[in-house]
Design a protein around this motif. Structure first.
Motif, PDB file in Angstrom:
ATOM      1  N   GLN A 160       0.797  -1.145  -0.081  1.00  0.00           N
ATOM      2  CA  GLN A 160       0.139  -0.172  -0.009  1.00  0.00           C
ATOM      3  C   GLN A 160       0.687   1.388   0.024  1.00  0.00           C
ATOM      4  O   GLN A 160       0.537   2.403  -0.027  1.00  0.00           O
ATOM      5  N   ARG A 233       0.845   8.796  -1.990  1.00  0.00           N
ATOM      6  CA  ARG A 233       1.142   7.919  -0.868  1.00  0.00           C
ATOM      7  C   ARG A 233       2.775   7.868  -0.450  1.00  0.00           C
ATOM      8  O   ARG A 233       3.513   8.451  -1.180  1.00  0.00           O
ATOM      9  N   ASN A 343      -0.890  -4.354   4.494  1.00  0.00           N
ATOM     10  CA  ASN A 343      -2.249  -4.189   3.496  1.00  0.00           C
ATOM     11  C   ASN A 343      -3.179  -3.189   4.054  1.00  0.00           C
ATOM     12  O   ASN A 343      -4.183  -3.008   3.379  1.00  0.00           O
ATOM     13  N   GLN A 345      -4.818   0.185   4.504  1.00  0.00           N
ATOM     14  CA  GLN A 345      -4.861   1.192   3.638  1.00  0.00           C
ATOM     15  C   GLN A 345      -5.364   2.624   4.338  1.00  0.00           C
ATOM     16  O   GLN A 345      -5.852   2.285   5.483  1.00  0.00           O
TER      17      GLN A 345
END
Length: 345
Positions: A160, A233, A343, A345
Protein backbone atom coordinates in the motif's frame (compact mmCIF):
# COMPACT_ATOMS: atom_id res chain seq x y z
CA UNK A 1 33.06 7.16 14.63
CA UNK A 2 30.34 9.76 14.36
CA UNK A 3 28.80 10.94 11.15
CA UNK A 4 25.98 13.30 10.28
CA UNK A 5 23.71 13.07 7.26
CA UNK A 6 22.53 16.51 6.34
CA UNK A 7 20.79 18.11 3.38
CA UNK A 8 23.80 20.17 2.40
CA UNK A 9 26.46 18.90 4.74
CA UNK A 10 27.26 15.98 6.98
CA UNK A 11 29.45 14.98 9.86
CA UNK A 12 28.50 12.76 12.84
CA UNK A 13 26.64 9.64 13.98
CA UNK A 14 23.37 9.29 15.65
CA UNK A 15 21.09 7.29 17.70
CA UNK A 16 17.79 7.97 19.19
CA UNK A 17 15.55 7.95 22.10
CA UNK A 18 12.64 6.02 23.25
CA UNK A 19 9.18 6.68 24.42
CA UNK A 20 8.10 9.04 27.09
CA UNK A 21 8.19 8.14 30.74
CA UNK A 22 8.96 4.62 29.64
CA UNK A 23 8.86 2.11 32.50
CA UNK A 24 11.03 -1.00 32.58
CA UNK A 25 9.31 -4.33 32.06
CA UNK A 26 6.57 -4.63 34.67
CA UNK A 27 7.07 -6.74 37.76
CA UNK A 28 3.53 -8.16 37.36
CA UNK A 29 4.40 -9.28 33.85
CA UNK A 30 2.77 -12.14 32.03
CA UNK A 31 3.66 -15.59 33.38
CA UNK A 32 6.57 -17.57 32.02
CA UNK A 33 5.75 -19.39 28.85
CA UNK A 34 3.23 -16.76 27.70
CA UNK A 35 4.96 -16.03 24.39
CA UNK A 36 1.78 -16.82 22.43
CA UNK A 37 -0.08 -14.03 24.19
CA UNK A 38 2.84 -11.63 23.96
CA UNK A 39 3.12 -12.17 20.19
CA UNK A 40 -0.55 -11.28 19.66
CA UNK A 41 -1.10 -8.23 17.50
CA UNK A 42 -2.08 -4.97 19.23
CA UNK A 43 -3.77 -2.33 17.07
CA UNK A 44 -5.28 1.14 17.42
CA UNK A 45 -6.53 3.97 15.26
CA UNK A 46 -4.36 7.07 15.44
CA UNK A 47 -5.76 10.30 16.86
CA UNK A 48 -5.28 14.04 16.43
CA UNK A 49 -6.21 16.11 19.47
CA UNK A 50 -7.53 12.89 21.01
CA UNK A 51 -10.02 12.20 18.23
CA UNK A 52 -9.77 9.43 15.65
CA UNK A 53 -9.23 10.88 12.20
CA UNK A 54 -10.26 8.70 9.28
CA UNK A 55 -10.07 11.42 6.63
CA UNK A 56 -6.66 12.20 5.13
CA UNK A 57 -7.39 15.85 4.35
CA UNK A 58 -8.77 16.51 7.83
CA UNK A 59 -5.76 14.79 9.39
CA UNK A 60 -3.40 16.96 7.34
CA UNK A 61 -5.27 20.15 8.17
CA UNK A 62 -5.56 19.52 11.92
CA UNK A 63 -2.12 17.98 12.24
CA UNK A 64 -0.40 20.74 10.30
CA UNK A 65 -2.11 23.38 12.45
CA UNK A 66 -0.73 21.65 15.55
CA UNK A 67 2.80 20.91 14.35
CA UNK A 68 4.04 24.37 13.56
CA UNK A 69 7.78 24.71 12.79
CA UNK A 70 8.23 26.26 16.24
CA UNK A 71 6.48 23.38 18.00
CA UNK A 72 8.46 20.81 16.05
CA UNK A 73 11.75 22.45 17.03
CA UNK A 74 10.63 22.63 20.66
CA UNK A 75 9.70 18.91 20.86
CA UNK A 76 11.94 16.91 23.19
CA UNK A 77 13.67 13.61 22.36
CA UNK A 78 11.66 10.79 23.86
CA UNK A 79 13.41 9.18 26.83
CA UNK A 80 15.00 5.79 26.23
CA UNK A 81 13.66 2.83 28.20
CA UNK A 82 15.82 1.30 30.90
CA UNK A 83 17.42 -1.95 29.84
CA UNK A 84 20.30 -4.35 30.36
CA UNK A 85 22.27 -6.93 28.42
CA UNK A 86 20.44 -9.84 30.05
CA UNK A 87 16.70 -9.41 30.64
CA UNK A 88 14.72 -11.57 33.06
CA UNK A 89 11.92 -13.56 31.45
CA UNK A 90 13.07 -13.11 27.86
CA UNK A 91 13.78 -16.78 27.13
CA UNK A 92 10.39 -17.89 28.51
CA UNK A 93 8.37 -15.13 26.85
CA UNK A 94 10.11 -14.99 23.47
CA UNK A 95 12.09 -18.16 22.75
CA UNK A 96 12.00 -17.19 19.08
CA UNK A 97 10.51 -18.41 15.83
CA UNK A 98 13.50 -18.34 13.51
CA UNK A 99 12.64 -19.72 10.11
CA UNK A 100 14.44 -19.44 6.80
CA UNK A 101 16.18 -16.08 6.19
CA UNK A 102 13.89 -13.92 4.07
CA UNK A 103 13.69 -10.49 2.53
CA UNK A 104 9.93 -9.94 2.89
CA UNK A 105 10.04 -6.47 1.32
CA UNK A 106 12.57 -5.05 -1.12
CA UNK A 107 13.88 -1.46 -1.17
CA UNK A 108 12.30 0.94 -3.66
CA UNK A 109 13.51 4.34 -4.81
CA UNK A 110 11.16 7.33 -4.78
CA UNK A 111 8.79 7.77 -7.72
CA UNK A 112 10.89 10.78 -8.82
CA UNK A 113 14.37 10.06 -7.44
CA UNK A 114 16.70 12.98 -6.77
CA UNK A 115 20.34 12.97 -5.78
CA UNK A 116 20.73 13.45 -2.06
CA UNK A 117 23.27 15.21 0.12
CA UNK A 118 26.50 13.48 1.01
CA UNK A 119 27.10 12.45 4.58
CA UNK A 120 30.73 12.83 5.52
CA UNK A 121 32.67 11.70 8.54
CA UNK A 122 33.03 14.05 11.48
CA UNK A 123 36.47 12.60 12.00
CA UNK A 124 39.40 11.78 9.78
CA UNK A 125 41.33 8.66 8.96
CA UNK A 126 41.29 5.78 6.48
CA UNK A 127 38.18 4.30 8.11
CA UNK A 128 36.10 7.40 7.30
CA UNK A 129 33.31 6.79 4.81
CA UNK A 130 30.68 8.87 3.04
CA UNK A 131 27.01 7.97 3.52
CA UNK A 132 24.06 9.56 1.78
CA UNK A 133 21.08 10.69 3.82
CA UNK A 134 18.04 8.49 3.16
CA UNK A 135 14.62 9.84 2.17
CA UNK A 136 13.36 6.59 3.71
CA UNK A 137 14.29 7.67 7.26
CA UNK A 138 12.60 10.51 9.12
CA UNK A 139 11.81 12.19 12.39
CA UNK A 140 8.66 11.10 14.24
CA UNK A 141 6.61 13.58 16.32
CA UNK A 142 3.95 12.79 18.91
CA UNK A 143 2.17 14.10 22.00
CA UNK A 144 1.82 12.31 25.35
CA UNK A 145 0.28 13.71 28.53
CA UNK A 146 0.29 17.19 27.00
CA UNK A 147 4.01 17.17 26.12
CA UNK A 148 5.57 17.00 22.65
CA UNK A 149 8.28 14.44 21.87
CA UNK A 150 10.13 12.98 18.93
CA UNK A 151 11.66 9.67 17.87
CA UNK A 152 12.90 8.31 14.54
CA UNK A 153 11.41 5.94 11.98
CA UNK A 154 11.80 4.52 8.49
CA UNK A 155 9.50 3.82 5.57
CA UNK A 156 8.83 0.24 4.49
CA UNK A 157 8.09 -0.62 0.86
CA UNK A 158 4.76 -2.35 1.51
CA UNK A 159 2.00 -3.08 -1.06
CA UNK A 160 0.00 0.00 0.00
CA UNK A 161 3.10 2.27 -0.04
CA UNK A 162 2.12 3.75 3.32
CA UNK A 163 4.08 2.10 6.14
CA UNK A 164 6.61 3.37 8.70
CA UNK A 165 8.64 1.18 11.06
CA UNK A 166 9.60 2.46 14.50
CA UNK A 167 10.01 1.36 18.12
CA UNK A 168 7.02 0.25 20.17
CA UNK A 169 7.89 2.90 22.74
CA UNK A 170 7.43 5.53 20.01
CA UNK A 171 3.71 4.69 19.65
CA UNK A 172 2.66 3.49 23.14
CA UNK A 173 4.12 3.77 26.66
CA UNK A 174 4.03 -0.02 27.13
CA UNK A 175 2.12 0.25 30.40
CA UNK A 176 -0.89 -1.89 29.60
CA UNK A 177 -3.11 1.14 29.13
CA UNK A 178 -5.41 1.92 26.22
CA UNK A 179 -3.94 5.34 25.41
CA UNK A 180 -1.64 5.44 22.39
CA UNK A 181 0.32 8.56 21.50
CA UNK A 182 -1.57 11.49 19.99
CA UNK A 183 -0.79 13.80 17.04
CA UNK A 184 1.58 11.23 15.50
CA UNK A 185 3.41 12.67 12.49
CA UNK A 186 6.38 11.72 10.33
CA UNK A 187 8.79 14.07 8.52
CA UNK A 188 10.89 12.03 6.05
CA UNK A 189 14.49 13.16 5.60
CA UNK A 190 13.97 16.01 8.07
CA UNK A 191 17.09 18.12 7.48
CA UNK A 192 18.38 21.18 9.30
CA UNK A 193 14.91 21.49 10.80
CA UNK A 194 13.21 21.52 7.38
CA UNK A 195 10.59 19.08 6.02
CA UNK A 196 12.04 18.07 2.68
CA UNK A 197 9.12 15.79 1.76
CA UNK A 198 6.21 17.20 3.76
CA UNK A 199 4.66 16.17 7.06
CA UNK A 200 2.63 12.94 7.05
CA UNK A 201 0.07 11.82 9.63
CA UNK A 202 -0.64 8.43 11.16
CA UNK A 203 -3.82 6.50 10.44
CA UNK A 204 -3.28 3.27 12.40
CA UNK A 205 -0.77 1.65 14.77
CA UNK A 206 0.21 -2.05 14.69
CA UNK A 207 2.39 -3.52 17.44
CA UNK A 208 2.30 -6.51 19.81
CA UNK A 209 0.80 -7.18 23.23
CA UNK A 210 4.28 -8.04 24.52
CA UNK A 211 5.10 -4.35 24.20
CA UNK A 212 1.74 -2.64 24.69
CA UNK A 213 0.64 -4.71 27.69
CA UNK A 214 3.97 -5.55 29.32
CA UNK A 215 6.68 -3.20 28.05
CA UNK A 216 9.01 -6.07 27.17
CA UNK A 217 12.04 -4.69 25.35
CA UNK A 218 12.37 -7.78 23.17
CA UNK A 219 9.02 -6.77 21.60
CA UNK A 220 9.85 -3.07 21.22
CA UNK A 221 8.79 -2.52 17.61
CA UNK A 222 5.77 -1.20 15.72
CA UNK A 223 4.47 -0.38 12.26
CA UNK A 224 2.46 2.75 11.51
CA UNK A 225 0.04 3.10 8.59
CA UNK A 226 0.15 6.65 7.21
CA UNK A 227 -2.56 8.77 5.60
CA UNK A 228 -1.97 9.93 2.03
CA UNK A 229 -0.84 13.54 1.67
CA UNK A 230 -2.36 15.65 -1.13
CA UNK A 231 -3.44 12.41 -2.79
CA UNK A 232 0.07 10.90 -2.78
CA UNK A 233 1.18 7.80 -0.90
CA UNK A 234 4.24 8.07 1.32
CA UNK A 235 6.48 5.42 -0.27
CA UNK A 236 5.65 6.71 -3.76
CA UNK A 237 7.10 10.07 -2.71
CA UNK A 238 10.07 9.02 -0.57
CA UNK A 239 10.80 5.44 -1.53
CA UNK A 240 10.91 2.67 1.04
CA UNK A 241 13.33 0.40 2.87
CA UNK A 242 13.17 -3.34 2.47
CA UNK A 243 12.43 -5.62 5.43
CA UNK A 244 14.41 -8.73 6.47
CA UNK A 245 13.60 -11.48 8.94
CA UNK A 246 15.56 -14.44 10.31
CA UNK A 247 18.91 -13.05 9.15
CA UNK A 248 22.15 -13.63 11.02
CA UNK A 249 22.47 -11.83 14.36
CA UNK A 250 26.08 -11.04 13.40
CA UNK A 251 26.27 -8.86 10.32
CA UNK A 252 27.26 -5.37 9.17
CA UNK A 253 24.58 -2.73 9.79
CA UNK A 254 24.02 0.97 9.33
CA UNK A 255 21.94 2.73 12.01
CA UNK A 256 20.11 5.92 10.99
CA UNK A 257 18.18 8.37 13.13
CA UNK A 258 17.86 11.76 14.81
CA UNK A 259 19.82 11.79 18.08
CA UNK A 260 19.42 15.03 20.02
CA UNK A 261 21.65 14.92 23.11
CA UNK A 262 25.09 16.54 22.84
CA UNK A 263 26.93 16.51 20.54
CA UNK A 264 23.81 16.06 18.36
CA UNK A 265 20.94 18.46 17.74
CA UNK A 266 18.25 16.16 16.33
CA UNK A 267 17.78 18.39 13.29
CA UNK A 268 19.36 16.12 10.68
CA UNK A 269 20.14 12.44 10.12
CA UNK A 270 23.15 10.88 11.81
CA UNK A 271 24.46 7.37 11.40
CA UNK A 272 26.46 4.71 13.17
CA UNK A 273 28.02 1.76 11.38
CA UNK A 274 29.50 -1.53 12.51
CA UNK A 275 28.98 -5.23 13.08
CA UNK A 276 25.98 -6.07 15.22
CA UNK A 277 26.04 -9.00 17.65
CA UNK A 278 23.47 -11.23 19.31
CA UNK A 279 22.16 -9.96 22.65
CA UNK A 280 20.22 -12.14 25.05
CA UNK A 281 17.73 -14.43 23.35
CA UNK A 282 15.90 -12.31 20.79
CA UNK A 283 17.75 -9.00 20.62
CA UNK A 284 20.76 -7.59 18.75
CA UNK A 285 23.20 -4.81 19.66
CA UNK A 286 25.75 -2.47 18.14
CA UNK A 287 28.64 -2.03 20.55
CA UNK A 288 30.04 1.39 21.45
CA UNK A 289 27.30 3.26 19.62
CA UNK A 290 27.35 7.04 20.20
CA UNK A 291 23.75 7.65 19.14
CA UNK A 292 21.37 8.74 21.89
CA UNK A 293 17.86 9.97 22.71
CA UNK A 294 15.88 10.95 19.63
CA UNK A 295 17.30 8.18 17.46
CA UNK A 296 15.12 5.48 18.98
CA UNK A 297 12.83 3.87 16.44
CA UNK A 298 15.36 4.48 13.67
CA UNK A 299 16.30 1.41 11.62
CA UNK A 300 19.15 -1.06 11.82
CA UNK A 301 19.78 -1.43 8.06
CA UNK A 302 21.52 -4.37 6.41
CA UNK A 303 22.72 -4.49 2.79
CA UNK A 304 22.77 -0.68 2.62
CA UNK A 305 22.92 0.67 -0.94
CA UNK A 306 24.57 4.08 -0.76
CA UNK A 307 23.51 5.00 -4.31
CA UNK A 308 19.87 3.99 -3.89
CA UNK A 309 20.00 5.34 -0.29
CA UNK A 310 18.03 2.38 1.05
CA UNK A 311 18.63 -0.99 2.65
CA UNK A 312 16.71 -3.64 4.59
CA UNK A 313 15.32 -2.93 8.07
CA UNK A 314 16.66 -5.70 10.29
CA UNK A 315 15.75 -4.19 13.70
CA UNK A 316 14.92 -0.80 15.21
CA UNK A 317 16.75 1.16 17.88
CA UNK A 318 15.21 0.45 21.26
CA UNK A 319 17.52 1.37 24.18
CA UNK A 320 21.13 1.87 25.24
CA UNK A 321 23.03 0.03 27.93
CA UNK A 322 26.72 0.30 28.75
CA UNK A 323 27.33 2.32 25.58
CA UNK A 324 25.70 -0.26 23.29
CA UNK A 325 22.56 0.18 21.17
CA UNK A 326 19.98 -2.59 21.38
CA UNK A 327 17.05 -3.60 19.22
CA UNK A 328 14.57 -6.51 18.98
CA UNK A 329 15.59 -9.33 16.64
CA UNK A 330 13.38 -9.57 13.55
CA UNK A 331 12.18 -13.16 13.13
CA UNK A 332 8.91 -14.84 12.07
CA UNK A 333 7.10 -13.16 14.98
CA UNK A 334 7.88 -9.77 13.43
CA UNK A 335 6.97 -11.07 9.98
CA UNK A 336 3.52 -12.02 11.33
CA UNK A 337 2.93 -8.50 12.62
CA UNK A 338 4.19 -6.99 9.36
CA UNK A 339 1.73 -9.20 7.44
CA UNK A 340 -1.10 -7.71 9.52
CA UNK A 341 0.08 -4.16 8.83
CA UNK A 342 1.29 -4.30 5.24
CA UNK A 343 -2.09 -4.24 3.46
CA UNK A 344 -3.86 -1.68 5.62
CA UNK A 345 -5.10 1.25 3.56
Amino acid sequence: MRRKLGFVSVGAMLLASIAVAQPPARADAAPAGSSTASATVAEARATIHGRVSTDADAAASLGRAYWTPERMRAARPAPLPDGADTLDGEAADRPGRIGAPRDVATPAAPRSPASGPLATSAGAGPEAQAVNASPGVGRVFFTHNGDDFFCSGGTINNPQANLVSTAGHCVHPGDGGSVWYDNWAYAPEYTEGEELHGLWFAKEFTSVEGWVDWGYLWWDFAFVTMHPLHGDRLVDVTGGQGLSVNKSKSLSALLLGYPAEAPYDGLSQYYAQGNIKAAGVQRVKLKDCPLNRGASGGPFLRAWDNTLRFGYVNSVMSYKFSGNMYGPYFDDDVWDIYNVAKNKQ
